[in-house]
Design a protein around this motif. Structure first.
Motif, PDB file in Angstrom:
ATOM      1  N   ARG A   1       0.703  -1.048  -0.396  1.00 32.08           N
ATOM      2  CA  ARG A   1       0.365  -0.054   0.563  1.00 32.08           C
ATOM      3  C   ARG A   1       0.810   1.613   0.177  1.00 32.08           C
ATOM      4  N   GLN A   2       0.896   1.949  -0.283  1.00 29.65           N
ATOM      5  CA  GLN A   2       0.726   3.707  -0.733  1.00 29.65           C
ATOM      6  C   GLN A   2       0.416   4.758   0.481  1.00 29.65           C
ATOM      7  N   TRP A   3      -0.795   4.394   1.073  1.00 29.33           N
ATOM      8  CA  TRP A   3      -1.335   5.354   1.871  1.00 29.33           C
ATOM      9  C   TRP A   3      -2.358   5.021   2.631  1.00 29.33           C
ATOM     10  N   ARG A   4      -2.327   6.044   3.524  1.00 29.75           N
ATOM     11  CA  ARG A   4      -3.013   5.272   4.597  1.00 29.75           C
ATOM     12  C   ARG A   4      -3.687   4.942   5.139  1.00 29.75           C
ATOM     13  N   THR A   5      -3.781   3.961   6.518  1.00 30.58           N
ATOM     14  CA  THR A   5      -4.519   3.203   6.880  1.00 30.58           C
ATOM     15  C   THR A   5      -5.370   4.156   8.024  1.00 30.58           C
ATOM     16  N   ARG A   6      -5.002   5.081   8.301  1.00 26.94           N
ATOM     17  CA  ARG A   6      -6.259   5.828   9.253  1.00 26.94           C
ATOM     18  C   ARG A   6      -5.563   7.179   9.361  1.00 26.94           C
ATOM     19  N   LYS A   7      -6.319   8.261   9.988  1.00 23.48           N
ATOM     20  CA  LYS A   7      -6.074   9.696  10.201  1.00 23.48           C
ATOM     21  C   LYS A   7      -4.630  10.146  10.746  1.00 23.48           C
ATOM     22  N   ASP A   8      -4.245  11.110   9.560  1.00 20.22           N
ATOM     23  CA  ASP A   8      -2.749  11.570  11.042  1.00 20.22           C
ATOM     24  C   ASP A   8      -3.056  12.114  11.979  1.00 20.22           C
ATOM     25  N   PRO A   9      -2.525  11.665  12.751  1.00 24.92           N
ATOM     26  CA  PRO A   9      -3.120  12.336  14.273  1.00 24.92           C
ATOM     27  C   PRO A   9      -1.795  13.822  14.749  1.00 24.92           C
ATOM     28  N   LEU A  10      -0.966  13.965  13.438  1.00 19.34           N
ATOM     29  CA  LEU A  10      -0.708  15.243  14.253  1.00 19.34           C
ATOM     30  C   LEU A  10      -0.841  16.068  13.080  1.00 19.34           C
ATOM     31  N   GLU A  11      -2.045  16.135  12.249  1.00 25.63           N
ATOM     32  CA  GLU A  11      -2.627  16.830  11.221  1.00 25.63           C
ATOM     33  C   GLU A  11      -2.792  18.305  11.272  1.00 25.63           C
ATOM     34  N   ALA A  12      -3.022  17.809  12.613  1.00 29.22           N
ATOM     35  CA  ALA A  12      -4.065  19.431  12.942  1.00 29.22           C
ATOM     36  C   ALA A  12      -3.157  20.082  14.391  1.00 29.22           C
ATOM     37  N   ILE A  13      -1.856  20.416  14.239  1.00 32.78           N
ATOM     38  CA  ILE A  13      -0.642  21.108  14.752  1.00 32.78           C
ATOM     39  C   ILE A  13       0.755  20.741  14.233  1.00 32.78           C
ATOM     40  N   TRP A  14       0.646  20.181  13.128  1.00 30.71           N
ATOM     41  CA  TRP A  14       2.023  20.032  12.751  1.00 30.71           C
ATOM     42  C   TRP A  14       2.699  21.395  12.063  1.00 30.71           C
ATOM     43  N   GLU A  15       1.605  21.446  10.977  1.00 34.86           N
ATOM     44  CA  GLU A  15       2.627  22.785  10.475  1.00 34.86           C
ATOM     45  C   GLU A  15       2.223  24.280  10.451  1.00 34.86           C
ATOM     46  N   SER A  16       1.023  24.150  11.445  1.00 34.38           N
ATOM     47  CA  SER A  16       0.948  25.639  12.036  1.00 34.38           C
ATOM     48  C   SER A  16       1.564  25.440  13.629  1.00 34.38           C
ATOM     49  N   ILE A  17       1.990  24.922  14.256  1.00 37.68           N
ATOM     50  CA  ILE A  17       2.163  24.580  15.362  1.00 37.68           C
ATOM     51  C   ILE A  17       3.496  24.477  15.877  1.00 37.68           C
ATOM     52  N   VAL A  18       3.893  22.910  15.706  1.00 35.62           N
ATOM     53  CA  VAL A  18       5.146  22.469  15.482  1.00 35.62           C
ATOM     54  C   VAL A  18       6.411  22.811  14.537  1.00 35.62           C
ATOM     55  N   VAL A  19       6.617  22.400  13.764  1.00 39.23           N
ATOM     56  CA  VAL A  19       7.166  23.590  12.027  1.00 39.23           C
ATOM     57  C   VAL A  19       7.164  24.637  12.961  1.00 39.23           C
ATOM     58  N   PRO A  20       7.245  25.680  13.572  1.00 44.15           N
ATOM     59  CA  PRO A  20       7.107  26.808  13.859  1.00 44.15           C
ATOM     60  C   PRO A  20       7.893  27.418  14.943  1.00 44.15           C
ATOM     61  N   LEU A  21       7.528  25.916  15.921  1.00 44.40           N
ATOM     62  CA  LEU A  21       8.479  26.224  17.303  1.00 44.40           C
ATOM     63  C   LEU A  21      10.020  25.121  16.918  1.00 44.40           C
ATOM     64  N   LEU A  22       9.767  24.191  16.253  1.00 48.26           N
ATOM     65  CA  LEU A  22      11.014  23.477  15.512  1.00 48.26           C
ATOM     66  C   LEU A  22      12.184  24.741  14.384  1.00 48.26           C
ATOM     67  N   GLN A  23      11.844  25.776  13.853  1.00 48.47           N
ATOM     68  CA  GLN A  23      12.408  26.720  13.638  1.00 48.47           C
ATOM     69  C   GLN A  23      13.015  28.077  13.905  1.00 48.47           C
ATOM     70  N   ASP A  24      12.049  27.748  15.281  1.00 48.99           N
ATOM     71  CA  ASP A  24      12.341  29.273  15.767  1.00 48.99           C
ATOM     72  C   ASP A  24      13.345  29.000  17.420  1.00 48.99           C
ATOM     73  N   ASP A  25      13.938  28.053  16.753  1.00 51.54           N
ATOM     74  CA  ASP A  25      14.323  27.107  18.610  1.00 51.54           C
ATOM     75  C   ASP A  25      15.239  25.502  18.306  1.00 51.54           C
ATOM     76  N   GLU A  26      16.167  25.912  17.784  1.00 54.10           N
ATOM     77  CA  GLU A  26      16.803  24.335  17.017  1.00 54.10           C
ATOM     78  C   GLU A  26      17.139  23.354  18.284  1.00 54.10           C
ATOM     79  N   THR A  27      17.133  24.327  19.830  1.00 55.76           N
ATOM     80  CA  THR A  27      17.878  23.310  21.019  1.00 55.76           C
ATOM     81  C   THR A  27      16.779  22.643  21.470  1.00 55.76           C
ATOM     82  N   LEU A  28      14.542  22.971  21.009  1.00 50.58           N
ATOM     83  CA  LEU A  28      14.471  22.338  21.627  1.00 50.58           C
ATOM     84  C   LEU A  28      14.134  21.095  21.418  1.00 50.58           C
ATOM     85  N   MET A  29      14.014  20.771  22.538  1.00 48.90           N
ATOM     86  CA  MET A  29      13.639  18.969  22.397  1.00 48.90           C
ATOM     87  C   MET A  29      12.250  18.233  22.447  1.00 48.90           C
ATOM     88  N   PRO A  30      12.194  17.034  21.916  1.00 54.93           N
ATOM     89  CA  PRO A  30      10.574  16.826  21.794  1.00 54.93           C
ATOM     90  C   PRO A  30       9.790  16.091  23.110  1.00 54.93           C
TER      91      PRO A  30
END
Length: 267
Positions: free
Chosen positions: A52-81
């Motif tokens: 398969r080349q598709w997801r079997t379930r909805k992406d659990p990070l879809e609502a927060i990845w681009e809008s919240i997590v990525v800006p945090l990663l770009q602002d601070d490289e030392t921020l831990m997961p």
């Protein structure tokens, strides 16, 4: 033979020979019929096409990845997961489920590998026995005192990185050629040999540092010629290149040498 069950070992043998031979020959080498061989090939083709080349379930990070997590990663490289996870759990519980923590950590590591800033790369050095000796002048961390007055001195330190063998000598004065020459020759005698190469930092007693070339001073050139070793030095301003003689245990060597000489001086 008809009615005989094909074993897993036969299938493995067939697949191995199938890479180099046609279906008939591979089947004969595995001891199976051509019909069974055709069935095995058909099953392998179906398995390859069914990946398969598709997801079997909805992406659990879809609502927060681009809008919240990525800006945090770009602002601070030392921020831990774990810091990002705590932030999401505290302020974005309506969009993020704590059960998706592992997915979040994997996504963060992948994003940083593809989009993070480049890292400094240091290649570990493999040293040949007897090939290299490294020298340095080390300032004593715990000064020796005479009548409660500190004694101005430092240590000449010589080390062979391949074996870890080291020699230290007390120097009463600055980083002069006399101190360097005396310490180096005593180190050769203690080691019972001379390495193929002796490396120093940009020691003014050994190199003409105002020149763009690695010109040796006249006295150091005579010392090199006498003992027959190759002289080299670190690149200017690159401290980690001298790491083989400046690790944490250098302070231990310094302390032992200082304590030894202190017992002799405090009489």
């Amino acid at each position: 033979m008809p009615g005989t069950r094909i074993t897993y070992q036969q299938v493995t043998i067939y697949m191995r020979h199938r890479k180099r031979h046609n279906q008939v020959i591979a089947a004969a080498k595995a001891g199976i019929s051509e019909r069974s061989a055709r069935r095995i090939d058909k099953q392998n083709e179906q398995q390859s096409s069914n990946k398969r080349q598709w997801r079997t379930r909805k992406d659990p990070l879809e609502a927060i990845w681009e809008s919240i997590v990525v800006p945090l990663l770009q602002d601070d490289e030392t921020l831990m997961p774990v810091g990002i996870f705590d932030h999401l759990c505290e302020f974005h519980t309506d969009k993020f489920s704590p059960s998706s923590r592992r997915t979040l950590e994997r996504r963060i590591h992948k994003w940083r590998a593809l989009n993070g800033s480049s890292k400094d790369v240091i290649f570990l050095q493999a040293h040949e026995y007897g090939a290299l000796g490294i020298t340095d002048f080390t300032h004593v961390q715990s000064p020796v005192t005479i009548a409660h007055e500190p004694l101005k001195h430092m240590l000449f330190h010589y080390r062979m990185p391949a074996s870890g063998w080291a020699y230290a000598q007390v120097i009463y004065g600055g980083e002069s050629f006399a101190a360097f020459s005396d310490g180096l020759q005593r180190a050769f005698k203690a080691a019972d040999g001379v390495p193929k190469e002796v490396r120093t930092d940009s020691l003014s007693a050994a190199y003409r540092n105002h020149s763009n070339d690695d010109d040796l001073t006249e006295r150091f050139n005579e010392l090199v010629t006498h003992y027959g070793f190759k002289a080299s030095r670190n690149n200017r301003g690159v401290a980690h290149e001298n790491g083989a003689i400046e690790p944490s245990w250098t302070s231990q060597v310094t302390s032992r040498a200082s304590a030894k000489n202190s017992s002799k001086l405090q009489l």
